[in-house]
Design an enzyme around this catalytic site. Structure first.
Site, mmCIF file in Angstrom:
data_model
loop_
_atom_site.group_PDB
_atom_site.id
_atom_site.type_symbol
_atom_site.label_atom_id
_atom_site.label_comp_id
_atom_site.label_asym_id
_atom_site.label_seq_id
_atom_site.Cartn_x
_atom_site.Cartn_y
_atom_site.Cartn_z
ATOM 1 N N ASP A 114 0.851 -1.191 0.000
ATOM 2 C CA ASP A 114 0.000 0.000 0.000
ATOM 3 C C ASP A 114 0.889 1.245 0.000
ATOM 4 O OD1 ASP A 114 0.944 -0.530 2.581
ATOM 5 O OD2 ASP A 114 -0.622 0.692 3.479
ATOM 6 N N HIS A 141 1.420 -9.192 -3.125
ATOM 7 C CA HIS A 141 0.402 -8.140 -3.093
ATOM 8 C C HIS A 141 1.071 -6.761 -3.057
ATOM 9 C CE1 HIS A 141 -3.492 -6.376 -1.946
ATOM 10 N NE2 HIS A 141 -2.802 -5.625 -1.111
ATOM 11 N N ASP A 183 0.640 -17.894 -4.087
ATOM 12 C CA ASP A 183 1.363 -16.808 -4.759
ATOM 13 C C ASP A 183 0.438 -16.081 -5.713
ATOM 14 O OD1 ASP A 183 3.363 -15.125 -5.635
ATOM 15 O OD2 ASP A 183 4.063 -16.527 -7.167
ATOM 16 N N GLU A 241 1.910 -10.730 0.891
ATOM 17 C CA GLU A 241 2.312 -9.339 0.726
ATOM 18 C C GLU A 241 3.837 -9.261 0.804
ATOM 19 O OE1 GLU A 241 0.021 -6.607 3.061
ATOM 20 O OE2 GLU A 241 0.760 -4.855 1.987
#
Ligand SMILES: [Ca+2]
Ligand SMILES: [Ca+2]
Ligand SMILES: [Ca+2]
Length: 739
Positions: free
Chosen positions: A340, A662, A710, A719
């Site tokens: 993020d 991620h 994955d 992540e």
């Protein structure tokens, strides 16, 4: 480590007009109304400016250019019933013109908080395809929606959709991962003089012969495996193979046993030198507030993120959340935490500590010196690892409340978007308002600890910065003593990770330790000695991490020269902790120094395994006992392929490795124009709690090591984060130092 709740979109339902549902098997129940778009589009809705047109019996829309998030343009249907524990088949046909545009197909909540229960993101073709997925609902609701979210494209394109179906009562899909040959090895490299063990998955309960073959296929060593019974961490019956007697260097070795040939591997130390550099260069492409240069990182160039250039609202003058403060701060810089765009002081703290500690402990500082990491500061005569850590330290210093303001000296816990954004999204394209969250005792002590640590390590290179860091550390520590119970809450997780921590005696201890080590002052020694944490058994079955930081203080008190009374007991406690991890590893047929209670593997388990190895390696530094060093070497095997899934968790290392972690910008799986994560990125790893819907759709009922997939949508198992790569870099740096 971020708990990313995928957002969905709230849109208004059309009026119900209900033609017959498509034919299905007797015990299967169709939930979608008019999925075939026979004579009308009712009760389907679409986002504003994108009306549905019926063409050839299909629902077609012209997707507008220039939206940001997938959910900014969507077609969907509300009032869908879901029953917890029921398995559904979600299918549709879709085409996209031109080729390659991605549709995010979701089943989620149609009202706040818009939870996503299932999602898949196929790239559509002009000719069209049929897509079909199976998932098991974790909730019961009458307010679900099915939708195809098609926003986020710079260019306009066309979507046609037909035969949308959500059928309940179908048999659960059994996901079987492709785990390849049953001989599980470190797919990267064993050390010539190190331990060499492999794990054989087999039904056999008596010993089996094995052969080690060189690249030419000639047998160079042979022996017998040792039956180990059923391994609790995987549920597999296994045997171990020990070929440590073979010490010659080479590439392309394989192990053969029980009719299976392992994936190839090297016997060589050099690759750990490369991995040390790659694990650390991970940080440059995580940097916020700086353009990433193509000449330094081919394939990863991108504009600077969050520097007040539209559509970013930027980090140059960030307000607090409503009611939290009345000032704005320049909090540019730092590393993006994970996949993020948030920046969190507590996670920045342990990550920075682990980089600085790696430098402080190494016997070969030149290997981390100037010019080793291909960063903009690679020719400034300062060790590159210190340059990289300083990028985060400068950000953390900016998070401190200025003098004259309420709670001056305390540190804001985090800064991130007001609302969650979707994937993919380059940092410079994030349009969300950025907000400072309240100060916390934990964040304040994280700054106190790392800034104090920085004061002693940067003094040689930049006296002014070292002095500034020490002053900030003292101020922060004093402020934390005056505000000892301002806790970050687990509930503060909208738009970014919560990073809640209501246990801060560990953080007080760590900060006092670093301040003592950098100043030698009696008051800090007194705080260390008065803390119950100082003598507590802190090396349990779990591991230290961003929330449990006592080990950072204990390790530094043991290893950084100092005159603390009773220091021998501190050093002995590290060795005793390492003995515990050694015992766990020896009993483990995959050689893992990690055995969580009830076999419940934690979020980010790979980093916990590595942090336990940090303790074991530190015990080697303290005691010189070779068994500790050997255990660290063997501990790497699990991460590099000797595991139940037969894959390496480090991108680009091993024949099969994690590559779809991620991330909003290493999002190749969602957009072919974006890269996979860079070489040397560590995936979080097996997580028994599989909090994300994608993992739940594939892995429900998984055992330990198998709770990993994955896929970019699996934010709870896959992540990448700054505190996981710091653990990888630390351990690999230790291994590289020994060779
Ligand atoms: Ca149709
Ligand atoms: Ca440098
Ligand atoms: Ca804590």
């Amino acid at each position: 480590m971020i708990r990313t709740l995928s957002a969905a979109v709230l849109l208004v339902a059309g009026l119900i007009a209900a033609p017959a549902a498509p034919a299905v098997a007797a015990d299967e129940v169709e939930q979608v109304v008019n999925g075939g778009f026979g004579t009308s589009a009712d009760p389907w809705w679409s986002t504003a400016g994108m009306p549905i047109a019926l063409r050839d019996g299909k629902a077609c829309v012209d997707v507008p250019a220039g939206t940001v998030n997938r959910w900014d343009a969507a077609v969907g249907q509300n009032d869908i019933d879901l029953v917890a524990g029921e398995t559904y088949r979600y299918s549709f046909t879709a085409s996209g013109d031109p080729d390659g545009h991605v549709a995010r197909a979701i089943v989620g909540l149609s009202v706040s908080p818009y939870d996503t229960y299932f999602e898949a993101s196929p790239a559509l073709t002009v000719s069209g395809d049929t897509y079909s997925y199976t998932f098991t609902s974790a909730v019961t609701t009458a307010q679900a929606q099915v939708a195809l979210q098609v926003g986020g494209s710079a260019d306009a394109w066309g979507l046609c959709l037909d035969d949308v179906s959500l059928v309940g009562g179908v048999p659960p899909e059994v996901y079987v991962p492709d785990t390849g040959p049953r001989v599980r090895v470190n797919q990267v490299a064993y050390l010539p003089r190190g331990p060499k063990k492999a794990t054989l998955v087999t039904a056999a309960t008596t010993r089996l012969p094995w052969q080690l073959k060189n690249a030419a296929g000639a047998t160079v060593a042979r022996g017998y495996s040792v039956p180990r019974g059923v391994d609790a961490s995987s549920g597999q019956n296994v045997q171990t193979i020990d070929f440590g007697g073979y010490r010659k260097r080479g590439t392309g070795f394989t192990l053969v046993a029980d009719g299976e040939t392992s994936r190839p591997f090297d016997i060589d130390a050099a690759v750990y030198e490369q991995l040390r550099a790659d694990a650390l260069t991970f940080y440059y492409t995580q940097r916020s507030g700086l353009e990433i240069r193509a000449d330094l990182r081919p394939g990863y160039a991108r504009p600077a993120g969050h520097v007040d250039a539209a559509p970013n609202l930027g980090d140059g003058s960030v307000p607090c959340q409503s009611g939290v403060c009345d000032y704005r701060l320049d909090v540019t810089g730092g590393w993006y935490d994970a996949g993020d765009h948030g920046k969190y002081v507590v996670n920045g703290g342990i990550s920075t500590w682990e980089l600085l500690n790696q430098y402080e402990r190494t016997a070969e500082p030149a290997k981390l010196g100037d010019g080793t990491l291909r960063i903009p500061e690679s020719a400034n005569k300062v060790p590159d690892i210190l340059d990289e850590a300083r990028w985060e330290l400068e950000f953390m210093l900016k998070m401190q409340v200025p003098a004259g303001k309420p709670l001056a000296g305390m540190v804001h816990h985090k800064i991130h978007d007001a609302n969650w954004t979707g994937l993919p999204l380059l940092p410079n394209l994030d349009p969300q308002q950025r907000e400072l969250h309240p100060v916390s005792t934990a964040a304040t002590l994280n700054l106190a600890a790392t800034a104090a640590q920085a004061a002693r390590l940067y003094r040689r290179y930049d006296r002014a910065f070292a002095a500034k860091a020490l002053a900030a550390a003292r101020t922060a520590y004093t402020a934390a003593l005056a505000n000892p119970a301002r806790y970050a809450l687990d509930s503060d997780g909208t738009g970014g990770g919560a990073y809640g921590d209501s246990k801060v005696d560990d953080d007080f201890y760590w900060a006092a330790a670093e301040l003592y080590l950098s100043t030698g002052e009696k008051k800090y020694a007194a705080d260390i000695l008065a803390s119950p944490v100082h003598t507590a058994d802190i090396f349990g079955a779990g591991a230290f991490d961003w929330a449990s930081t006592a080990a950072a203080g204990r390790l530094d008190l043991a290893l950084v020269p100092n005159k603390l009374p009773g220091r021998n007991q501190v050093r002995a406690s590290i060795v005793a902790g390492a003995e515990k991890y050694l015992k766990i590893q020896t009993a483990h047929p995959y050689g893992v120094a990690y055995a969580p209670a009830n076999n419940m593997w934690d979020w980010g388990s790979n980093s916990l395994i590595l942090n336990n190895l940090v303790v074991v390696a530190s015990a080697y530094d303290i005691s010189g006992r070779d068994k500790f060093r050997t255990a660290v070497y063997e501990g790497m095997d699990y991460l590099l392929g000797r595991n139940a899934l037969n894959q390496s968790y480090v991108t680009g290392y091993g024949e099969v490795s994690s590559k779809n972690q991620h991330s909003r910008w290493y999002a190749h799986q969602l957009d072919a124009n974006l890269p996979n994560p860079p070489r040397g990125s560590l995936a979080g790893g097996a997580n028994s709690s599989i909090q994300d819907p994608y993992a739940q759709s594939k892995l429900t009922g998984c055992v330990g090591q198998f709770c990993y997939i994955d896929d970019i949508q699996s934010w709870s198992t896959n992540e990448l984060t700054i505190n996981w790569n710091s653990a990888l870099a630390w351990v690999v740096s230790f291994v590289a130092d020994q060779n």
